[in-house]
Design an enzyme around this catalytic site. Structure first.
Site, PDB file in Angstrom:
ATOM      1  N   ASP A 131       0.875  -1.170   0.000  1.00  0.00           N
ATOM      2  CA  ASP A 131       0.000   0.000   0.000  1.00  0.00           C
ATOM      3  C   ASP A 131       0.910   1.217   0.000  1.00  0.00           C
ATOM      4  O   ASP A 131       1.539   1.534   1.007  1.00  0.00           O
ATOM      5  CB  ASP A 131      -0.891  -0.017   1.242  1.00  0.00           C
ATOM      6  CG  ASP A 131      -1.814   1.203   1.343  1.00  0.00           C
ATOM      7  OD1 ASP A 131      -1.664   2.144   0.530  1.00  0.00           O
ATOM      8  OD2 ASP A 131      -2.672   1.212   2.251  1.00  0.00           O
TER       9      ASP A 131
ATOM     10  N   ASN B  27       3.951   5.178 -10.184  1.00  0.00           N
ATOM     11  CA  ASN B  27       2.815   5.128 -11.098  1.00  0.00           C
ATOM     12  C   ASN B  27       1.472   4.946 -10.400  1.00  0.00           C
ATOM     13  O   ASN B  27       0.433   5.282 -10.958  1.00  0.00           O
ATOM     14  CB  ASN B  27       3.038   3.975 -12.098  1.00  0.00           C
ATOM     15  CG  ASN B  27       1.796   3.644 -12.885  1.00  0.00           C
ATOM     16  OD1 ASN B  27       1.368   4.401 -13.757  1.00  0.00           O
ATOM     17  ND2 ASN B  27       1.186   2.497 -12.576  1.00  0.00           N
TER      18      ASN B  27
ATOM     19  N   TYR C 207      -8.044  14.465  -7.628  1.00  0.00           N
ATOM     20  CA  TYR C 207      -7.070  13.829  -8.533  1.00  0.00           C
ATOM     21  C   TYR C 207      -6.248  14.884  -9.258  1.00  0.00           C
ATOM     22  O   TYR C 207      -5.004  14.797  -9.316  1.00  0.00           O
ATOM     23  CB  TYR C 207      -7.813  12.954  -9.537  1.00  0.00           C
ATOM     24  CG  TYR C 207      -6.938  12.275 -10.568  1.00  0.00           C
ATOM     25  CD1 TYR C 207      -6.236  11.120 -10.242  1.00  0.00           C
ATOM     26  CD2 TYR C 207      -6.846  12.766 -11.866  1.00  0.00           C
ATOM     27  CE1 TYR C 207      -5.444  10.474 -11.193  1.00  0.00           C
ATOM     28  CE2 TYR C 207      -6.057  12.130 -12.817  1.00  0.00           C
ATOM     29  CZ  TYR C 207      -5.368  10.986 -12.476  1.00  0.00           C
ATOM     30  OH  TYR C 207      -4.586  10.350 -13.423  1.00  0.00           O
TER      31      TYR C 207
END
Length: 249
Positions: free
Chosen positions: A67, A94, A157
């Site tokens: 994680d 990524n 985001y």
């Protein structure tokens, strides 16, 4: 290609590597000689992905259940990579996720979920790369064209991916004296589940011209360039890889 592969003898860590851009990048780096650690929160999928990377030509590949939003997991992944492979030369940050909600409906929990993966995950791996890389190394942070132009419903985001560019610049400044290059790539629309399942795309609110949709391998090629010695004079850069999507009026 002449001579030794670009990543011969090198070790790479790729996050969010169980599929999509991450898996394509792991395959590309492995095919050019890197031993690869694939880090992903999905333990079963990342183990399968590691086997695929090895089968595609990587000298060795290991799937780490990680994680990226937990620094202890990141540290453990880096340390186990060094135990297995002896070094770390390349890190590709990524891993990412999106939350689709109007601003007035977004919660603290929504923001922290996105920031922990999309931003803090990259920071944690950068921190531990700085601590454990010996000599020259390269870090490639996967941002997004949402850092430049965005759409409704993805404010957390877009903010996180914009912050990735600032992290890249700061890390590039501190990394240069250490011989560590840090750069970012800004993918556009890429044929992955993140695009296909995007509620804005599914609903028709956002139209993505198929001519401007790339493949994960397109982004992997660009990441491999930035991670390689071919990009030895590139530091703190933000490379847009969107097929020219943002160039249209």
């Amino acid at each position: 290609m002449t001579g030794a592969p670009r990543f011969h003898g090198k070790v790479a860590i790729v996050t969010g590597a169980a599929g999509g851009i991450g898996l394509a990048t792991a395959i590309r780096l492995g095919s050019e000689g890197a031993r690869v650690t694939l880090a992903d929160i999905d333990a079963a999928r990342v183990a399968t992905a590691a086997a695929e990377v090895h089968g595609a030509g990587a000298p060795d590949a290991w799937g780490s259940h990680c994680d990226v939003g937990r620094e202890s997991d990141v540290e453990a992944t880096v340390e186990e990579t060094i135990r297995r492979f002896g070094r770390v030369d390349v890190v590709v940050n990524n891993a990412g996720l999106m939350v689709f909600k109007p601003i007035e409906e977004q919660t603290e929990g929504d923001w922290m979920r996105v920031l922990r993966v999309d931003l803090l995950g990259a920071f944690f791996f950068t921190k531990w790369a700085f601590r454990r890389m010996q000599g020259a190394g390269a870090i490639v942070n996967v941002s997004s064209i949402h850092a430049i132009e965005t759409t409704p419903l993805v404010v957390s985001y877009a903010a996180a991916k914009s912050a990735i560019l600032s992290l890249t610049r700061s890390a590039a400044l501190e990394g240069k004296p250490r011989g560590i290059r840090v750069n970012a790539i800004l993918p556009g629309a890429v044929d992955t589940p993140m695009l296909r399942e995007n509620p804005n795309v599914v609903s028709g609110r956002e139209h993505v011209d198929p001519r401007f949709v790339g493949k994960p391998e397109d982004i992997a090629d660009a990441i491999a360039f930035l991670a390689s010695d071919d990009a030895r004079f590139i530091q703190g850069a933000a490379l847009r890889a969107d097929g020219g999507r943002l160039d249209r009026l």
